[in-house]
Design a protein around this motif. Sequence first.
Motif, PDB file in Angstrom:
ATOM      1  N   ALA A  64      34.493  38.826  44.481  1.00 41.52           N
ATOM      2  CA  ALA A  64      33.781  39.455  43.365  1.00 41.52           C
ATOM      3  C   ALA A  64      33.036  38.394  42.555  1.00 41.52           C
ATOM      4  CB  ALA A  64      34.759  40.229  42.470  1.00 41.52           C
ATOM      5  N   GLN A  65      33.611  37.208  42.412  1.00 47.80           N
ATOM      6  CA  GLN A  65      32.943  36.117  41.700  1.00 47.80           C
ATOM      7  C   GLN A  65      31.688  35.666  42.450  1.00 47.80           C
ATOM      8  OE1 GLN A  65      33.909  34.737  38.588  1.00 47.80           O
ATOM      9  NE2 GLN A  65      31.807  33.991  38.795  1.00 47.80           N
ATOM     10  N   LYS A  66      31.771  35.623  43.782  1.00 48.30           N
ATOM     11  CA  LYS A  66      30.596  35.269  44.583  1.00 48.30           C
ATOM     12  C   LYS A  66      29.483  36.293  44.387  1.00 48.30           C
ATOM     13  CE  LYS A  66      33.167  32.920  48.246  1.00 48.30           C
ATOM     14  NZ  LYS A  66      33.616  33.022  49.644  1.00 48.30           N
ATOM     15  N   VAL A  67      29.857  37.577  44.343  1.00 47.28           N
ATOM     16  CA  VAL A  67      28.861  38.637  44.118  1.00 47.28           C
ATOM     17  C   VAL A  67      28.250  38.480  42.729  1.00 47.28           C
ATOM     18  CG1 VAL A  67      28.540  41.134  43.838  1.00 47.28           C
ATOM     19  CG2 VAL A  67      29.928  40.256  45.731  1.00 47.28           C
ATOM     20  N   ILE A  88      34.254  40.863  33.977  1.00 47.61           N
ATOM     21  CA  ILE A  88      35.359  41.637  34.557  1.00 47.61           C
ATOM     22  C   ILE A  88      36.257  40.731  35.400  1.00 47.61           C
ATOM     23  CG2 ILE A  88      35.906  43.446  36.234  1.00 47.61           C
ATOM     24  CD1 ILE A  88      33.374  44.914  35.193  1.00 47.61           C
ATOM     25  N   VAL A  89      35.652  39.878  36.208  1.00 49.31           N
ATOM     26  CA  VAL A  89      36.424  38.965  37.060  1.00 49.31           C
ATOM     27  C   VAL A  89      37.257  38.026  36.191  1.00 49.31           C
ATOM     28  CG1 VAL A  89      36.257  37.042  38.689  1.00 49.31           C
ATOM     29  CG2 VAL A  89      34.895  39.098  39.054  1.00 49.31           C
ATOM     30  N   GLY A  90      36.661  37.503  35.143  1.00 57.31           N
ATOM     31  CA  GLY A  90      37.386  36.600  34.243  1.00 57.31           C
ATOM     32  C   GLY A  90      38.603  37.265  33.629  1.00 57.31           C
ATOM     33  N   ARG A  91      38.457  38.508  33.209  1.00 63.33           N
ATOM     34  CA  ARG A  91      39.593  39.231  32.629  1.00 63.33           C
ATOM     35  C   ARG A  91      40.662  39.533  33.674  1.00 63.33           C
ATOM     36  NH1 ARG A  91      36.104  43.218  28.707  1.00 63.33           N
ATOM     37  NH2 ARG A  91      35.573  41.585  27.203  1.00 63.33           N
ATOM     38  N   HIS A  92      40.232  39.777  34.885  1.00 60.11           N
ATOM     39  CA  HIS A  92      41.192  40.059  35.945  1.00 60.11           C
ATOM     40  C   HIS A  92      41.896  38.788  36.438  1.00 60.11           C
ATOM     41  CE1 HIS A  92      39.414  44.023  35.834  1.00 60.11           C
ATOM     42  NE2 HIS A  92      40.416  44.443  36.594  1.00 60.11           N
ATOM     43  N   ARG A  93      41.263  37.633  36.243  1.00 61.50           N
ATOM     44  CA  ARG A  93      41.937  36.367  36.565  1.00 61.50           C
ATOM     45  C   ARG A  93      43.175  36.207  35.665  1.00 61.50           C
ATOM     46  NH1 ARG A  93      40.624  34.267  41.450  1.00 61.50           N
ATOM     47  NH2 ARG A  93      38.382  34.196  41.679  1.00 61.50           N
ATOM     48  N   VAL A  94      43.068  36.663  34.429  1.00 58.26           N
ATOM     49  CA  VAL A  94      44.218  36.624  33.515  1.00 58.26           C
ATOM     50  C   VAL A  94      45.340  37.497  34.071  1.00 58.26           C
ATOM     51  CG1 VAL A  94      45.011  37.212  31.192  1.00 58.26           C
ATOM     52  CG2 VAL A  94      42.798  36.102  31.499  1.00 58.26           C
ATOM     53  N   MET A  95      44.975  38.657  34.590  1.00 60.33           N
ATOM     54  CA  MET A  95      45.965  39.546  35.191  1.00 60.33           C
ATOM     55  C   MET A  95      46.605  38.888  36.418  1.00 60.33           C
ATOM     56  SD  MET A  95      45.512  43.560  35.958  1.00 60.33           S
ATOM     57  CE  MET A  95      45.173  43.678  37.697  1.00 60.33           C
ATOM     58  N   GLU A  96      45.813  38.175  37.181  1.00 64.91           N
ATOM     59  CA  GLU A  96      46.335  37.464  38.350  1.00 64.91           C
ATOM     60  C   GLU A  96      47.367  36.425  37.923  1.00 64.91           C
ATOM     61  OE1 GLU A  96      44.587  34.896  42.128  1.00 64.91           O
ATOM     62  OE2 GLU A  96      43.467  34.898  40.247  1.00 64.91           O
ATOM     63  N   VAL A  97      47.092  35.707  36.848  1.00 66.57           N
ATOM     64  CA  VAL A  97      48.030  34.704  36.341  1.00 66.57           C
ATOM     65  C   VAL A  97      49.330  35.377  35.901  1.00 66.57           C
ATOM     66  CG1 VAL A  97      48.441  33.043  34.475  1.00 66.57           C
ATOM     67  CG2 VAL A  97      46.265  33.042  35.693  1.00 66.57           C
ATOM     68  N   HIS A  98      49.218  36.529  35.231  1.00 69.39           N
ATOM     69  CA  HIS A  98      50.414  37.261  34.802  1.00 69.39           C
ATOM     70  C   HIS A  98      51.237  37.720  36.011  1.00 69.39           C
ATOM     71  CE1 HIS A  98      49.609  37.205  30.562  1.00 69.39           C
ATOM     72  NE2 HIS A  98      48.463  37.833  30.695  1.00 69.39           N
ATOM     73  N   MET A  99      50.561  38.155  37.054  1.00 74.34           N
ATOM     74  CA  MET A  99      51.267  38.591  38.262  1.00 74.34           C
ATOM     75  C   MET A  99      51.977  37.409  38.929  1.00 74.34           C
ATOM     76  SD  MET A  99      48.494  41.348  39.742  1.00 74.34           S
ATOM     77  CE  MET A  99      49.260  41.482  41.338  1.00 74.34           C
ATOM     78  N   LYS A 100      51.337  36.242  38.942  1.00 71.58           N
ATOM     79  CA  LYS A 100      51.972  35.045  39.502  1.00 71.58           C
ATOM     80  C   LYS A 100      53.192  34.655  38.672  1.00 71.58           C
ATOM     81  CE  LYS A 100      47.937  32.945  41.695  1.00 71.58           C
ATOM     82  NZ  LYS A 100      46.969  31.826  41.662  1.00 71.58           N
ATOM     83  N   THR A 101      53.067  34.748  37.361  1.00 76.24           N
ATOM     84  CA  THR A 101      54.184  34.432  36.475  1.00 76.24           C
ATOM     85  C   THR A 101      55.338  35.401  36.705  1.00 76.24           C
ATOM     86  OG1 THR A 101      52.659  33.558  34.814  1.00 76.24           O
ATOM     87  CG2 THR A 101      54.867  34.124  34.062  1.00 76.24           C
TER      88      THR A 101
END
Length: 128
Positions: A64-67, A88-101
């Motif tokens: 999505a970032q490439k697009v 949108i991608v930036g906000r979802h990166r935060v969600m990705e970090v939370h999921m990793k945590t």
Amino acid sequence: MSGTVSSGWIDPEQINYLSGLFHQIVEDCKAELPLLNEFVGKSLKLQSQLVSTVAVFGSFLDTAQKVADSAMETKGSSANIGICLETIVGRHRVMEVHMKTLTSLLSDCLTQPVQTQLDRWRKKVVQL
């Protein structure tokens, strides 16, 4: 001193009560071991699924970032779409970090400690 006879010995009724209580505690421990085994198994499965989900989600966000980058390099309304998509991608990166945590905490603070205790409990229950 309640519960003791003047000779210093415990009353036979109390001995029977304490013996029954001890037996019930041992039986409860034996009954809980399969439940705790199931709990550890399900938490390991959840952890495995979360690891897979985080990996796929990260890959999706990379694409999505490439697009978004490609759209921002164009002229016209596509650039606006690229800017929006990048947000949108930036906000979802935060969600990705939370999921990793969450995945890490599930392993480090729940599954491994319970599994370690479960092994100790199992040994102690067998001894009883």
